[in-house]
Design an enzyme around this catalytic site. Structure first.
Site: not given
Ligand SMILES: [Mg+2]
Length: 432
Positions: A11, A114-115
Site C-alpha cells: 500500500d 495504490d494497493e
C-alpha cells in the site's frame, strides 16, 4: 514458524501526494519536497470536488483529514500548499509499482490504484527470510520510484491488508494467524476491514468495541442483528480470508468511471439515472476498443465518505449498454439502504475478452443482436456529429449529463480513481 501461503499487501503511503512529490523532485528537479511540508492534493476549490484527496504528515499533524473540504483545511493551516490531482501521473506511478511486483511473482492482484496483493509463497526459504525479503522489496520500491509503501505480511489477504494498515509510513508488519490475539484483537472494531459507521453503531449497541470482542461474540446474535454481514465480519475478526468476497475487484484491465454526483442523491430514480449515464460512457469505450466484458461492479461513496462496492458475474460477455446497465441496477438494489446519502457513484466492468462470443439464452437472441447493431449506429453518429448529437430522452431537461465520467476527458484511463477518499469497504461476491 513455517506458513503454507505467504501473501503481501502493498500500500503506497499517501499515494497521490507522494506520487506528485516524487515527480516534482525527481523528474522536474524541484527543491521542495511536498512530503516535508504541510501539503495536500485537492480538487478544484469552487466545485463540490474541492476536498482533500491526500495529505502530508505535517498536514495530518495540523488536524487535516482526507475527505474534508479544502476551505476547512486551509483554516487549520494557513500556509498549506495545495496541489491539483494528476490522474495520468497516478496511473503511470501505479503501473511502475506493479511492474516491480511482477519481477518476483505473477500472482499480483491490484486492488486499487495504490494497493495490491502479491503472493510470495515459498519465499520464506529464500532471501534470508520473509520479513527480510519484504523489507528489501519495500526499499527497492523506494530507491527506484522515490515513494514509500507499507507492506503487510500474512497467510491470506484479509490479514495482510490488516497488517498493511498498522503504523505508517515505510514499514513492514506481519500479522500471522498466531499473532491475531496480540496484534489485531485489541484494536477498535472500526479498524476491521468492511466495518463502516452504520455497523460500528450496531456493534457498540451490542457492547462490542474491539475486534477481539467481535471475534468472540455469539454468531447467532450477530446474525440476528446484522444478517449475513454479521457473519462476514465475524469471519474477518477471526482472521478468515476475504475470498470470495473480494475477487479481483478493481482490475486495471477493465473499464470504469465514477462521478461525484451534482447534488447529494437521495432518490433511487436519480441514482439509476447516474448509473445509466456512467454506463453509457463505459460501454462506449468498451465498443471503441472492440472488446466485451463479463463482470460488472458498482461503487457507492456516501456523504460520510464511506465507500462500498459489489460486483456481479454476467452469464455472457457483452458490450451492450442496456445489459450492463441492468446488471448495475441489480447490484445497486442489493446495496441500497434508504438512509444512504450518495455522494459518488461508480460503474466498473472487468473480465475483458477480445474475441468474446455471446452466450445466447433462448429468449434474448434477437433483442441483444439488435441492440448491438443499434449501438454501432449511435457510436458512429456521435463520432461524426459529437457526443451530444444523440441522447436518451430520459436525460432531456434534467440535471444529469447523458454521458458521465468523462468520455472525452483526460480521465479516460480505464482505472477507477478517487480510491483514497475513504476507508474502503468491499462487499463483493461472484455469480449473484
Ligand atoms: Mg495508500
Amino acid at each position: 514458524m513455517k506458513h503454507e501461503r505467504i501473501i503481501f499487501h502493498i500500500d503506497v503511503n499517501s499515494a497521490f501526494l507522494a506520487w506528485t512529490a516524487a515527480y516534482k523532485k525527481n523528474i522536474l528537479g524541484e527543491e521542495l519536497d511536498l512530503r516535508d511540508v504541510a501539503s495536500i492534493v485537492g480538487g478544484s476549490q469552487e466545485s463540490r470536488h474541492g476536498i482533500v484527496l491526500a495529505k502530508s504528515a505535517k498536514a495530518k499533524a495540523a488536524g487535516i483529514h482526507t475527505g474534508e473540504a479544502i476551505v476547512a483545511a486551509r483554516q487549520k493551516c494557513p500556509n498549506l500548499i495545495v496541489v491539483p490531482p494528476d490522474y495520468h501521473l497516478y496511473v503511470s506511478a501505479s503501473r511502475a509499482l506493479m511492474e516491480i511486483l511482477h519481477r518476483y511473482t505473477d500472482e499480483v492482484t491490484q486492488y486499487s490504484i495504490d494497493e495490491a496483493w502479491a503472493e510470495f509463497t515459498g519465499f520464506d526459504r529464500l532471501y534470508g527470510g520473509i520479513v527480510t525479503f519484504a523489507n528489501d522489496l519495500k526499499n527497492e520500491i523506494k530507491r527506484e520510484l522515490g515513494f514509500t509503501v507499507n507492506i503487510g505480511v500474512s497467510t491470506n489477504r484479509l490479514l495482510s491488508k490488516m497488517a498493511g494498515d498498522f503504523k505508517k509510513p515505510d514499514l513492514v508488519h506481519t500479522l500471522f494467524p498466531e499473532e491475531i490475539p496480540k496484534k489485531m484483537w485489541p484494536l477498535p472494531v472500526d479498524n476491521l476491514f468492511f466495518v463502516g459507521t452504520a455497523t460500528v453503531k450496531k456493534l457498540h449497541m451490542l457492547g462490542i468495541y474491539t475486534i477481539g470482542e467481535l471475534a468472540n461474540a455469539d454468531l447467532n446474535i450477530l446474525k440476528s442483528h446484522l444478517k449475513n454481514h454479521g457473519e462476514v465480519i465475524w469471519n474477518y475478526a477471526n482472521g478468515n480470508d476475504l475470498i470470495p468476497y473480494v475477487y479481483q475487484h478493481i482490475s486495471n484491465k477493465g473499464y470504469g468511471n465514477s462521478i461525484t454526483t451534482p447534488a447529494d442523491v437521495v432518490e433511487i430514480s436519480q441514482a439509476k439515472q447516474v448509473l445509466l449515464s456512467l454506463t453509457e460512457t463505459v460501454a462506449t469505450r468498451i465498443r471503441m476498443d472492440q472488446v466485451k466484458i463479463s463482470c460488472v461492479s458498482v461503487s457507492i461513496t456516501t456523504s460520510s465518505f464511506e465507500r462500498s462496492s459489489m460486483q456481479m458475474q454476467l452469464k455472457t460477455v457483452t458490450d451492450v449498454t442496456e445489459e450492463i446497465y441492468l446488471a448495475a441496477c441489480e447490484i445497486f438494489d442489493r446495496m441500497y439502504e434508504p438512509t444512504l446519502i450518495i455522494r459518488q457513484l461508480g460503474v466498473h466492468t472487468s473480465h475483458v475478452a477480445v474475441d468474446g462470443v455471446r452466450q445466447y439464452n433462448l429468449f434474448d437472441k434477437d433483442r441483444f443482436d439488435k441492440l448491438e447493431q443499434y449501438h454501432k449506429a449511435i457510436d458512429s453518429i456521435r463520432r461524426k456529429y459529437g457526443e451530444d448529437s444523440v441522447q436518451r430522452a430520459c436525460f432531456l431537461g434534467g440535471k444529469i449529463s447523458h454521458l458521465s465520467g468523462g468520455l472525452d476527458k483526460e480521465r479516460r484511463t480505464g482505472v477507477t480513481l478517487g480510491l483514497d477518499l475513504a476507508k474502503e469497504q468491499e462487499v463483493s461476491g461472484r455469480g449473484m
